[in-house]
Design an enzyme around this catalytic site. Structure first.
Site: not given
Ligand SMILES: Cc1cc2nc3c(=O)[nH]c(=O)nc-3n(C[C@H](O)[C@H](O)[C@H](O)COP(=O)(O)OP(=O)(O)OC[C@H]3O[C@@H](n4cnc5c(N)ncnc54)[C@H](O)[C@@H]3O)c2cc1C
Length: 316
Positions: A138, A141-142
């Site tokens: 990302c 992000c980084d």
């Molecule tokens: C390395 C990295 C660094 C990042 N740094 C930043 C940053 O500095 N700033 C920023 O704003 N964004 C950052 N991001 C992006 C940010 O993390 C994502 O945009 C955000 O986490 C998305 O949130 P979400 O809740 O949609 O999904 P996610 O964070 O992907 O969470 C999804 C959740 O669903 C769960 N899940 C999946 N399938 C199932 C299932 N079948 N049953 C039950 N649970 C399930 C997973 O376990 C997880 O807990 C980064 C991403 C990465 C990979």
């Protein structure tokens, strides 16, 4: 079978924010946080400093931020289950949500299962090696982290997102190299031209990264030219995978409409999916922004949309 007003699937910023709003609205939500499907707490659990989440002027560690999200969701009475949802049945109401150990009937469901950044299995980039020590998926992000400043940076990929990430990284790196296994970009013409003309971007055609070397941080990449088989070592400060994301929708078994890229379709300006009473939040439908703040924002929207829908149906 126990019946719930609202079941939330996923424990990233989107799922927890939906839970905070839903619990405060007295919907007594159940939240499946996932177990084998990904890390409980979502993608931010895999990173260190989060410097762009508003409210933390000095930044905050990803796991610390997600711990606070979780505690806030629990504080208002969210029931959190450490299980994956393995299947759902949206063909009749109440809906069925089946976890690996428990099942519920649900009047409304919020899907917040996020997306997984694709990575290549390259020596030196794995968990416990240099992943998150200069290897990331990302750039937005980084990219601004001090370790990348004025360093040669390598982006792996050939589509629009690889070009976008490379252009973004030109603000920080001394030079940005796009490593692509073919001899032309898959990116749209306009994006490809921007990359090819950019003075700080160099294309490395017909090439793959064989290995990433370093100690505590990335120091070098080993490149292999696929046409000549020549191997070269070059100094590097960072490696960015930009080969796309996979939305976590397998357990839905095709019951909701998706775009060609697999992301859930929502009615524009809302979180309503193709199934009435089922809402989507965060990276599972958003393939444009993919940030914690936008995921949290849409988690809030999904809880408000679900509450309104339940109330219209007389189910609150
Ligand atoms: C390395 C990295 C660094 C990042 N740094 C930043 C940053 O500095 N700033 C920023 O704003 N964004 C950052 N991001 C992006 C940010 O993390 C994502 O945009 C955000 O986490 C998305 O949130 P979400 O809740 O949609 O999904 P996610 O964070 O992907 O969470 C999804 C959740 O669903 C769960 N899940 C999946 N399938 C199932 C299932 N079948 N049953 C039950 N649970 C399930 C997973 O376990 C997880 O807990 C980064 C991403 C990465 C990979």
């Amino acid at each position: 079978m126990e019946r719930k007003k609202l079941v939330i699937i996923g424990s990233g910023p989107a799922g927890y924010t939906a839970a905070i709003y839903a619990a405060r609205a007295e919907l007594q939500p159940v939240l499946y946080e996932g177990f084998l499907s990904g890390i409980s707490g979502g993608q931010l659990m895999t990173t260190t400093d989060v410097e762009n989440y508003p409210g933390f002027q000095d930044g905050i560690l990803g796991p610390q931020l997600m711990d606070a999200f979780r505690k806030q969701a629990e504080r208002f009475g969210t029931k959190i289950l450490s299980e994956d949802v393995v299947s759902v049945d949206f063909s009749k109401t109440p809906f069925m949500v089946n976890g690996s150990q428990t099942s519920f009937e649900a009047d409304a469901v919020i899907i917040a299962t996020g997306a997984t950044a694709k990575r290549l299995d390259i020596k030196g980039t794995r968990d416990g090696e240099l992943w998150q020590k200069g290897v990331t998926a990302c750039a937005v992000c980084d990219g601004a982290a001090p370790i990348f400043r004025n360093q040669p940076l390598y982006v792996v990929g050939g589509g629009d997102s690889a070009v976008e990430e490379a252009i973004f990284l030109t603000k920080y790196g001394s030079q940005v190299f796009i490593v692509h296994r073919r001899d032309e970009l898959r990116a749209s013409k306009i994006m490809a031209e921007r990359a090819l003309k950019h003075p700080k971007i160099t294309m490395v055609w017909d090439t793959v990264i064989e290995e990433v070397l370093g100690d505590n941080v990335v120091k070098e990449v080993v490149l292999k030219n696929l046409k000549t088989q020549a191997i070269e070592r070059h100094p590097a400060g960072g490696v960015f995978f930009a080969i796309g994301h996979q939305p976590n929708t397998g357990f839905l078994n095709g019951q909701l409409k998706t775009h060609d890229n697999g992301y859930l379709v929502v009615e524009p300006g809302t979180t309503k999916t193709s199934q009435e009473g089922v809402f989507a939040a965060g990276d599972v439908y958003d393939f444009s922004y993919r940030q914690a703040i936008t995921a949290a924002g849409s988690g809030c929207m999904a809880a408000l949309d679900a509450e309104k829908w339940l109330s219209e149906k007389g189910l609150t």
